[in-house]
Scaffold this motif. Structure first.
Motif, PDB file in Angstrom:
ATOM      1  N   LYS A  18       0.793  -1.328   0.064  1.00 27.05           N
ATOM      2  CA  LYS A  18      -0.013  -0.126  -0.099  1.00 27.05           C
ATOM      3  C   LYS A  18       0.911   1.248  -0.141  1.00 27.05           C
ATOM      4  O   LYS A  18       0.695   2.259  -0.738  1.00 27.05           O
ATOM      5  CB  LYS A  18      -1.017  -0.011   1.192  1.00 27.05           C
ATOM      6  CG  LYS A  18      -1.803   1.113   1.112  1.00 27.05           C
ATOM      7  CD  LYS A  18      -2.846   1.078   2.635  1.00 27.05           C
ATOM      8  CE  LYS A  18      -3.926   0.061   2.203  1.00 27.05           C
ATOM      9  NZ  LYS A  18      -5.115  -0.097   3.462  1.00 27.05           N
ATOM     10  N   HIS A  19       1.948   1.418   0.900  1.00 25.39           N
ATOM     11  CA  HIS A  19       2.897   2.227   0.896  1.00 25.39           C
ATOM     12  C   HIS A  19       3.752   2.252  -0.675  1.00 25.39           C
ATOM     13  O   HIS A  19       3.805   3.606  -1.047  1.00 25.39           O
ATOM     14  CB  HIS A  19       3.802   2.158   2.061  1.00 25.39           C
ATOM     15  CG  HIS A  19       4.889   3.286   2.006  1.00 25.39           C
ATOM     16  ND1 HIS A  19       4.660   4.687   2.632  1.00 25.39           N
ATOM     17  CD2 HIS A  19       6.189   3.422   1.534  1.00 25.39           C
ATOM     18  CE1 HIS A  19       5.735   5.257   2.409  1.00 25.39           C
ATOM     19  NE2 HIS A  19       6.771   4.700   2.029  1.00 25.39           N
ATOM     20  N   LYS A  22       1.130   3.958  -3.093  1.00 25.20           N
ATOM     21  CA  LYS A  22       0.944   5.350  -2.999  1.00 25.20           C
ATOM     22  C   LYS A  22       2.045   6.331  -3.284  1.00 25.20           C
ATOM     23  O   LYS A  22       2.155   7.282  -4.176  1.00 25.20           O
ATOM     24  CB  LYS A  22       0.801   5.835  -1.407  1.00 25.20           C
ATOM     25  CG  LYS A  22       0.574   7.081  -1.062  1.00 25.20           C
ATOM     26  CD  LYS A  22       0.299   7.396   0.653  1.00 25.20           C
ATOM     27  CE  LYS A  22       0.046   9.009   0.695  1.00 25.20           C
ATOM     28  NZ  LYS A  22      -0.143   9.215   2.173  1.00 25.20           N
ATOM     29  N   ASN A  26       0.835   6.594  -7.118  1.00 21.88           N
ATOM     30  CA  ASN A  26      -0.117   7.886  -6.830  1.00 21.88           C
ATOM     31  C   ASN A  26      -1.423   7.012  -6.450  1.00 21.88           C
ATOM     32  O   ASN A  26      -2.444   7.703  -6.766  1.00 21.88           O
ATOM     33  CB  ASN A  26      -0.280   8.578  -8.019  1.00 21.88           C
ATOM     34  CG  ASN A  26       1.072   9.269  -8.705  1.00 21.88           C
ATOM     35  OD1 ASN A  26       1.821   9.863  -7.981  1.00 21.88           O
ATOM     36  ND2 ASN A  26       1.327   9.061 -10.064  1.00 21.88           N
ATOM     37  N   GLU A  27      -1.295   6.206  -5.808  1.00 19.83           N
ATOM     38  CA  GLU A  27      -2.409   5.225  -5.436  1.00 19.83           C
ATOM     39  C   GLU A  27      -2.961   5.260  -3.913  1.00 19.83           C
ATOM     40  O   GLU A  27      -2.255   5.072  -3.216  1.00 19.83           O
ATOM     41  CB  GLU A  27      -2.578   3.756  -5.644  1.00 19.83           C
ATOM     42  CG  GLU A  27      -3.684   2.865  -5.371  1.00 19.83           C
ATOM     43  CD  GLU A  27      -3.728   1.469  -5.694  1.00 19.83           C
ATOM     44  OE1 GLU A  27      -4.155   0.932  -4.931  1.00 19.83           O
ATOM     45  OE2 GLU A  27      -3.222   1.236  -6.958  1.00 19.83           O
ATOM     46  N   THR A  28      -4.092   5.883  -3.499  1.00 23.78           N
ATOM     47  CA  THR A  28      -4.756   6.001  -2.294  1.00 23.78           C
ATOM     48  C   THR A  28      -6.110   5.361  -2.332  1.00 23.78           C
ATOM     49  O   THR A  28      -6.513   5.081  -3.693  1.00 23.78           O
ATOM     50  CB  THR A  28      -5.040   7.568  -1.715  1.00 23.78           C
ATOM     51  OG1 THR A  28      -5.759   8.073  -2.376  1.00 23.78           O
ATOM     52  CG2 THR A  28      -3.330   8.147  -1.476  1.00 23.78           C
ATOM     53  N   ASN A  29      -6.783   5.163  -1.092  1.00 21.23           N
ATOM     54  CA  ASN A  29      -8.074   4.477  -1.483  1.00 21.23           C
ATOM     55  C   ASN A  29      -8.943   5.380  -2.166  1.00 21.23           C
ATOM     56  O   ASN A  29      -9.855   4.935  -2.903  1.00 21.23           O
ATOM     57  CB  ASN A  29      -8.497   4.008   0.282  1.00 21.23           C
ATOM     58  CG  ASN A  29      -7.994   2.945   0.691  1.00 21.23           C
ATOM     59  OD1 ASN A  29      -7.021   2.357  -0.066  1.00 21.23           O
ATOM     60  ND2 ASN A  29      -8.003   2.697   2.133  1.00 21.23           N
ATOM     61  N   GLU A  30      -9.002   6.697  -1.479  1.00 25.42           N
ATOM     62  CA  GLU A  30      -9.795   7.653  -2.183  1.00 25.42           C
ATOM     63  C   GLU A  30      -9.702   7.833  -3.575  1.00 25.42           C
ATOM     64  O   GLU A  30     -10.520   8.004  -4.568  1.00 25.42           O
ATOM     65  CB  GLU A  30      -9.915   8.882  -1.516  1.00 25.42           C
ATOM     66  CG  GLU A  30     -10.140   9.066  -0.255  1.00 25.42           C
ATOM     67  CD  GLU A  30      -9.082   8.333   0.817  1.00 25.42           C
ATOM     68  OE1 GLU A  30      -8.082   8.083   0.473  1.00 25.42           O
ATOM     69  OE2 GLU A  30      -9.197   7.934   1.978  1.00 25.42           O
ATOM     70  N   HIS A  31      -8.270   7.989  -4.131  1.00 30.52           N
ATOM     71  CA  HIS A  31      -7.972   8.167  -5.555  1.00 30.52           C
ATOM     72  C   HIS A  31      -8.290   7.011  -6.339  1.00 30.52           C
ATOM     73  O   HIS A  31      -9.020   7.269  -7.592  1.00 30.52           O
ATOM     74  CB  HIS A  31      -6.521   8.619  -5.570  1.00 30.52           C
ATOM     75  CG  HIS A  31      -6.312   9.335  -6.993  1.00 30.52           C
ATOM     76  ND1 HIS A  31      -5.127   9.004  -7.530  1.00 30.52           N
ATOM     77  CD2 HIS A  31      -6.973  10.030  -7.685  1.00 30.52           C
ATOM     78  CE1 HIS A  31      -4.918   9.545  -8.690  1.00 30.52           C
ATOM     79  NE2 HIS A  31      -6.187  10.184  -8.791  1.00 30.52           N
ATOM     80  N   ARG A  32      -8.186   5.820  -5.896  1.00 30.05           N
ATOM     81  CA  ARG A  32      -8.478   4.742  -6.542  1.00 30.05           C
ATOM     82  C   ARG A  32     -10.065   4.369  -6.679  1.00 30.05           C
ATOM     83  O   ARG A  32     -10.330   4.256  -8.108  1.00 30.05           O
ATOM     84  CB  ARG A  32      -7.925   3.395  -5.802  1.00 30.05           C
ATOM     85  CG  ARG A  32      -8.373   2.162  -6.340  1.00 30.05           C
ATOM     86  CD  ARG A  32      -7.845   0.925  -5.555  1.00 30.05           C
ATOM     87  NE  ARG A  32      -8.445   0.858  -4.267  1.00 30.05           N
ATOM     88  CZ  ARG A  32      -7.828   0.771  -3.282  1.00 30.05           C
ATOM     89  NH1 ARG A  32      -6.626   0.786  -3.149  1.00 30.05           N
ATOM     90  NH2 ARG A  32      -8.791   0.691  -2.039  1.00 30.05           N
TER      91      ARG A  32
END
Length: 288
Positions: A18-19, A22, A26-32
């Motif tokens: 996950k880190h 990110k 450029n992946e976060t839960n919200e952006h994904r």
């Protein structure tokens, strides 16, 4: 084929991945979730003719491979599903029980390792293991694509997040093999690599014949600069290869201490056969 592990797909069980996603993709839960919603809306309203798979597990590889750049993702999706229509010799009639597929699988034309290198999936592509008088290059590529589909579904985090190391073994390459690599065949192969749903990180060529530079120069003429820079040719043994892939996971046939090629071929052929129904269903997903 087992049901997809959603928690694994969304990296909920792997804080390190996950880190990494990110920081590097450029992946976060919200952006994904925002990007998945946008891509689905675009596919439904503007690109229905693509007949694309809409599930997370089939959209996320494209988003991750393009680091969530929406324009690049959309272009790659169009290219991918159009290629599936335009290249039926690779993407249709993909029954893993077919004799030509089984023969090539048992030869080991495309063999993933079961252990990872720095979290990356490693695959060995034995470019000249087949007899070109018996097996066509199109069937070789089709078998390789089928195995890559399965390996990437079985190794979601390595293939989508960390990437793939491809080792191209050119041992036995002769004129009959080389003449199959026409400019049109090479262009088709490069287009596939650049629009596929995994992250190619290293292209390592081993046991290269003196003529390899001629063939590679044609390959490079169709490649992006990024892909060109990931090519390495090893002409003097495997020592430089060991700097990329540890001997601990390589098969003994390549001077390593991992599973034998025979063991790996048997394992992956068994996995491939379990995807028979999946491949049958998969054939409907292509552009009009």
């Amino acid at each position: 084929m087992e049901a997809i592990d959603i928690e694994n797909l969304l990296l909920n069980n792997d804080e390190k991945a996950k880190h990494f996603a990110k920081e590097n993709l450029n992946e976060t839960n919200e952006h994904r979730e925002k990007c998945l919603e946008e891509i689905r809306k675009w596919l439904t309203e503007d690109q229905a003719k693509l007949h694309a798979r809409m599930e997370d597990q089939y959209l996320l590889p494209f988003l991750r491979g393009c680091k969530y750049n929406m324009e690049k993702t959309k272009k790659k999706l169009v290219n991918y599903y159009t290629m599936r229509r335009n290249v039926p010799e690779w993407f249709q009639n993909r029954n893993p029980e077919l004799k030509e597929i089984q023969d090539l699988m048992k030869l080991g034309v495309f063999v993933p390792l079961t252990k990872l290198q720095d979290n990356k999936l490693v695959v060995i592509v034995r470019t000249a293991i087949h007899d070109p008088c018996i097996h066509t290059q199109d069937n070789v590529f089709k078998t390789g694509n089928m195995m890559m589909d399965v390996a990437s579904l079985e190794n979601i985090i390595p293939a989508q997040i960390y990437g793939v190391i491809a080792i191209f073994d050119l041992y036995g390459m002769d004129f009959d093999h080389a003449k199959e690599f026409t400019p049109s065949m090479i262009k088709k192969a490069v287009f596939c690599w650049q629009n596929y749903h995994v992250r190619p990180k290293n292209l390592e060529f081993i046991n290269a014949p003196p003529t390899i530079n001629v063939i590679l120069s044609i390959f490079k003429s169709f490649m992006s600069e990024k892909l060109k820079n990931r090519i390495k040719v090893h002409t003097d043994g495997y020592e430089k290869l060991y700097e990329v892939v540890s001997k601990d996971i390589l098969p003994p046939e390549y001077g390593g201490h991992g599973e034998t090629m025979e063991e790996l071929i048997k394992y992956w052929n068994g996995v491939l056969l379990k995807y028979k129904t999946w491949f049958l269903d998969d054939e409907m997903y292509k552009s009009d």
